[in-house]
Write a protein that holds these residues in place. Sequence first.
Motif, PDB file in Angstrom:
ATOM      1  N   ASN A   1      -0.072   8.434  11.208  1.00  0.00           N
ATOM      2  CA  ASN A   1       0.441   8.231  12.578  1.00  0.00           C
ATOM      3  C   ASN A   1       1.018   9.522  13.158  1.00  0.00           C
ATOM      4  OD1 ASN A   1      -0.250   5.514  12.243  1.00  0.00           O
ATOM      5  ND2 ASN A   1       1.808   4.982  11.517  1.00  0.00           N
ATOM      6  N   GLY A   2       0.330  10.646  12.863  1.00  0.00           N
ATOM      7  CA  GLY A   2       0.731  11.921  13.425  1.00  0.00           C
ATOM      8  C   GLY A   2       1.790  12.674  12.653  1.00  0.00           C
ATOM      9  N   GLU A   3       2.266  12.119  11.539  1.00  0.00           N
ATOM     10  CA  GLU A   3       3.313  12.771  10.743  1.00  0.00           C
ATOM     11  C   GLU A   3       2.743  13.188   9.387  1.00  0.00           C
ATOM     12  OE1 GLU A   3       7.578  11.652   8.572  1.00  0.00           O
ATOM     13  OE2 GLU A   3       6.648  10.281  10.028  1.00  0.00           O
ATOM     14  N   ARG A   4       2.946  14.458   9.033  1.00  0.00           N
ATOM     15  CA  ARG A   4       2.452  14.935   7.739  1.00  0.00           C
ATOM     16  C   ARG A   4       3.278  14.326   6.618  1.00  0.00           C
ATOM     17  NH1 ARG A   4       0.472  21.057   6.177  1.00  0.00           N
ATOM     18  NH2 ARG A   4      -0.167  20.570   4.033  1.00  0.00           N
ATOM     19  N   VAL A   5       2.582  13.843   5.569  1.00  0.00           N
ATOM     20  CA  VAL A   5       3.272  13.151   4.488  1.00  0.00           C
ATOM     21  C   VAL A   5       2.742  13.637   3.139  1.00  0.00           C
ATOM     22  CG1 VAL A   5       3.608  11.091   5.906  1.00  0.00           C
ATOM     23  CG2 VAL A   5       1.613  11.240   4.415  1.00  0.00           C
ATOM     24  N   THR A   6       3.570  13.475   2.114  1.00  0.00           N
ATOM     25  CA  THR A   6       3.122  13.673   0.736  1.00  0.00           C
ATOM     26  C   THR A   6       2.996  12.327   0.020  1.00  0.00           C
ATOM     27  OG1 THR A   6       5.433  14.034   0.057  1.00  0.00           O
ATOM     28  CG2 THR A   6       4.104  15.986   0.551  1.00  0.00           C
ATOM     29  N   GLU A   7       3.878  11.387   0.375  1.00  0.00           N
ATOM     30  CA  GLU A   7       3.792  10.028  -0.149  1.00  0.00           C
ATOM     31  C   GLU A   7       4.459   9.106   0.864  1.00  0.00           C
ATOM     32  OE1 GLU A   7       5.421   7.393  -3.957  1.00  0.00           O
ATOM     33  OE2 GLU A   7       4.831   9.493  -4.234  1.00  0.00           O
TER      34      GLU A   7
ATOM     35  N   LEU B   1       0.826  -1.210   0.000  1.00  0.00           N
ATOM     36  CA  LEU B   1       0.000   0.000   0.000  1.00  0.00           C
ATOM     37  C   LEU B   1       0.860   1.259   0.000  1.00  0.00           C
ATOM     38  CD1 LEU B   1      -2.783  -0.787   2.628  1.00  0.00           C
ATOM     39  CD2 LEU B   1      -3.056  -0.658   0.169  1.00  0.00           C
ATOM     40  N   VAL B   2       0.421   2.240  -0.820  1.00  0.00           N
ATOM     41  CA  VAL B   2       1.102   3.532  -0.871  1.00  0.00           C
ATOM     42  C   VAL B   2       0.055   4.631  -0.789  1.00  0.00           C
ATOM     43  CG1 VAL B   2       2.572   5.068  -2.210  1.00  0.00           C
ATOM     44  CG2 VAL B   2       2.970   2.601  -2.273  1.00  0.00           C
ATOM     45  N   LEU B   3       0.280   5.607   0.079  1.00  0.00           N
ATOM     46  CA  LEU B   3      -0.601   6.770   0.184  1.00  0.00           C
ATOM     47  C   LEU B   3       0.064   7.965  -0.483  1.00  0.00           C
ATOM     48  CD1 LEU B   3      -2.701   8.050   3.116  1.00  0.00           C
ATOM     49  CD2 LEU B   3      -0.995   9.590   2.127  1.00  0.00           C
ATOM     50  N   ARG B   4      -0.713   8.712  -1.262  1.00  0.00           N
ATOM     51  CA  ARG B   4      -0.218   9.930  -1.898  1.00  0.00           C
ATOM     52  C   ARG B   4      -1.181  11.075  -1.611  1.00  0.00           C
ATOM     53  NH1 ARG B   4       0.685   5.923  -5.765  1.00  0.00           N
ATOM     54  NH2 ARG B   4       2.897   5.605  -6.266  1.00  0.00           N
ATOM     55  N   ASP B   5      -0.668  12.165  -1.077  1.00  0.00           N
ATOM     56  CA  ASP B   5      -1.467  13.363  -0.889  1.00  0.00           C
ATOM     57  C   ASP B   5      -1.677  14.039  -2.243  1.00  0.00           C
ATOM     58  OD1 ASP B   5      -2.495  15.536   1.135  1.00  0.00           O
ATOM     59  OD2 ASP B   5      -1.240  16.608  -0.315  1.00  0.00           O
ATOM     60  N   CYS B   6      -2.889  14.522  -2.505  1.00  0.00           N
ATOM     61  CA  CYS B   6      -3.224  15.113  -3.809  1.00  0.00           C
ATOM     62  C   CYS B   6      -3.214  16.637  -3.729  1.00  0.00           C
ATOM     63  CB  CYS B   6      -4.585  14.603  -4.277  1.00  0.00           C
ATOM     64  SG  CYS B   6      -4.674  12.818  -4.510  1.00  0.00           S
ATOM     65  N   ASN B   7      -2.111  17.186  -3.232  1.00  0.00           N
ATOM     66  CA  ASN B   7      -1.954  18.638  -3.093  1.00  0.00           C
ATOM     67  C   ASN B   7      -3.099  19.234  -2.279  1.00  0.00           C
ATOM     68  OD1 ASN B   7       0.454  18.843  -4.687  1.00  0.00           O
ATOM     69  ND2 ASN B   7      -0.806  18.604  -6.517  1.00  0.00           N
TER      70      ASN B   7
ATOM     71  N   ALA C   1       1.311   0.469   6.432  1.00  0.00           N
ATOM     72  CA  ALA C   1       1.416  -0.850   7.040  1.00  0.00           C
ATOM     73  C   ALA C   1       0.162  -1.151   7.843  1.00  0.00           C
ATOM     74  CB  ALA C   1       2.656  -0.923   7.937  1.00  0.00           C
ATOM     75  N   ASP C   2      -0.007  -2.419   8.170  1.00  0.00           N
ATOM     76  CA  ASP C   2      -1.153  -2.860   8.960  1.00  0.00           C
ATOM     77  C   ASP C   2      -1.206  -2.082  10.284  1.00  0.00           C
ATOM     78  OD1 ASP C   2      -3.348  -4.279   9.724  1.00  0.00           O
ATOM     79  OD2 ASP C   2      -2.274  -6.102  10.255  1.00  0.00           O
ATOM     80  N   GLY C   3      -2.359  -1.473  10.576  1.00  0.00           N
ATOM     81  CA  GLY C   3      -2.524  -0.725  11.810  1.00  0.00           C
ATOM     82  C   GLY C   3      -2.258   0.758  11.703  1.00  0.00           C
ATOM     83  N   ASP C   4      -1.748   1.232  10.555  1.00  0.00           N
ATOM     84  CA  ASP C   4      -1.491   2.662  10.400  1.00  0.00           C
ATOM     85  C   ASP C   4      -2.791   3.455  10.472  1.00  0.00           C
ATOM     86  OD1 ASP C   4       1.204   2.442  10.199  1.00  0.00           O
ATOM     87  OD2 ASP C   4       1.313   2.672   8.023  1.00  0.00           O
ATOM     88  N   GLN C   5      -2.716   4.666  11.011  1.00  0.00           N
ATOM     89  CA  GLN C   5      -3.869   5.549  11.090  1.00  0.00           C
ATOM     90  C   GLN C   5      -3.604   6.788  10.237  1.00  0.00           C
ATOM     91  OE1 GLN C   5      -5.811   8.044  14.669  1.00  0.00           O
ATOM     92  NE2 GLN C   5      -6.131   5.836  14.851  1.00  0.00           N
ATOM     93  N   VAL C   6      -4.562   7.104   9.359  1.00  0.00           N
ATOM     94  CA  VAL C   6      -4.465   8.250   8.461  1.00  0.00           C
ATOM     95  C   VAL C   6      -5.422   9.324   8.948  1.00  0.00           C
ATOM     96  CG1 VAL C   6      -4.769   9.058   6.078  1.00  0.00           C
ATOM     97  CG2 VAL C   6      -3.889   6.736   6.517  1.00  0.00           C
ATOM     98  N   SER C   7      -4.971  10.576   8.952  1.00  0.00           N
ATOM     99  CA  SER C   7      -5.814  11.709   9.329  1.00  0.00           C
ATOM    100  C   SER C   7      -5.838  12.708   8.181  1.00  0.00           C
ATOM    101  CB  SER C   7      -5.285  12.398  10.589  1.00  0.00           C
ATOM    102  OG  SER C   7      -5.292  11.509  11.690  1.00  0.00           O
ATOM    103  N   ALA C   8      -7.041  13.156   7.832  1.00  0.00           N
ATOM    104  CA  ALA C   8      -7.216  14.167   6.792  1.00  0.00           C
ATOM    105  C   ALA C   8      -8.461  14.964   7.119  1.00  0.00           C
ATOM    106  CB  ALA C   8      -7.344  13.517   5.420  1.00  0.00           C
ATOM    107  N   GLY C   9      -8.377  16.306   7.009  1.00  0.00           N
ATOM    108  CA  GLY C   9      -9.497  17.134   7.426  1.00  0.00           C
ATOM    109  C   GLY C   9      -9.786  16.886   8.894  1.00  0.00           C
TER     110      GLY C   9
END
Length: 305
Positions: free
Chosen positions: A71-77, A57-63, A81-89
């Motif tokens: 997991n509390g860290e801002r990312v662009t890409e 799995l790969v997450l990409r922010d769309c600008n 992994a299993d158990g990861d938590q994504v926050s948006a808005g």
Amino acid sequence: MRVVFEILDGPLAGRTVELSPGESVSVGRTAKAQLMLPHDNFLSGLHFLIEYAQSGLVLRDCNSSNGTWVNGERVTERPLADGDQVSAGQTRFRIYSESAEEADRRSSTVLFAVPKFQEQTGIHSIESLAFAPEHQRVLEYLKQLPSPLFALLNAGIEQHVPHFLMGSGEPFQFLSEGLAVEQMQPPSVYLAQFTPSSALLPRLIREGWGKPWVTFVTCSHPVPELAKHLRNLMLMSTADGRPFYFRYFDPRILQLLLPTFTPQELSQFFGPLHTFLIADPADPARLLEFGVTPQGLAGRALALR
């Protein structure tokens, strides 16, 4: 092994999307995204994408305007992994894997293509709805009103409101978009418009009449003018300048406040609106209709039985 993407907050909390290798899901506030969360006004129209590639799995922010966090860290890409938590808005999501047997026992999958009303309920005609007599009379009364009919729907009370709207085929707007008061969650209020053959109107009467999450209004002015007025009413200030959310869209509050307004306050409050129509909070077998005249509030009660 399948990967599950679960929504943890808001009206769609607990709903999931399954991903298999080669699949992807985009998330955002508008129809630009496969998974649309219109209630979260801090999401961008297209906020982020998760792709299940051969490597994982790969997450990409769309600008996005407000960023995507893993997991509390801002990312662009970033790989997930299993158990990861994504926050948006204002929404959190969780990633986890499950076996086919576990997937079969789970039934809360979010569909990208939301079905029409008849497909959602298995009902093939509005006439087949089991209406109480008072519901039928409300429906008949609302349909004969001379001005266009709208509804204010509070998803903060009824979490299924977004499903009702997205599956209805009727035009609607999220009135709370962009509203912000520090440390205060904005109300999730939608404005729904009804066509003459609306399948949404009977459903809202059947499931929402007499409940505090639905209020009907009539208005002959252009829809953008109506939406702007209703939106402006939501954010008010106290005498000393402190902002607050004015929950006029709750029938319980509306019924108590309208008789206390002066004629000038009523004129400002109604603006382009002709009438408010609600179930009597003390007796759902009565419809209360409120309008405004130069002399003040005009109201009447209609017995439904």
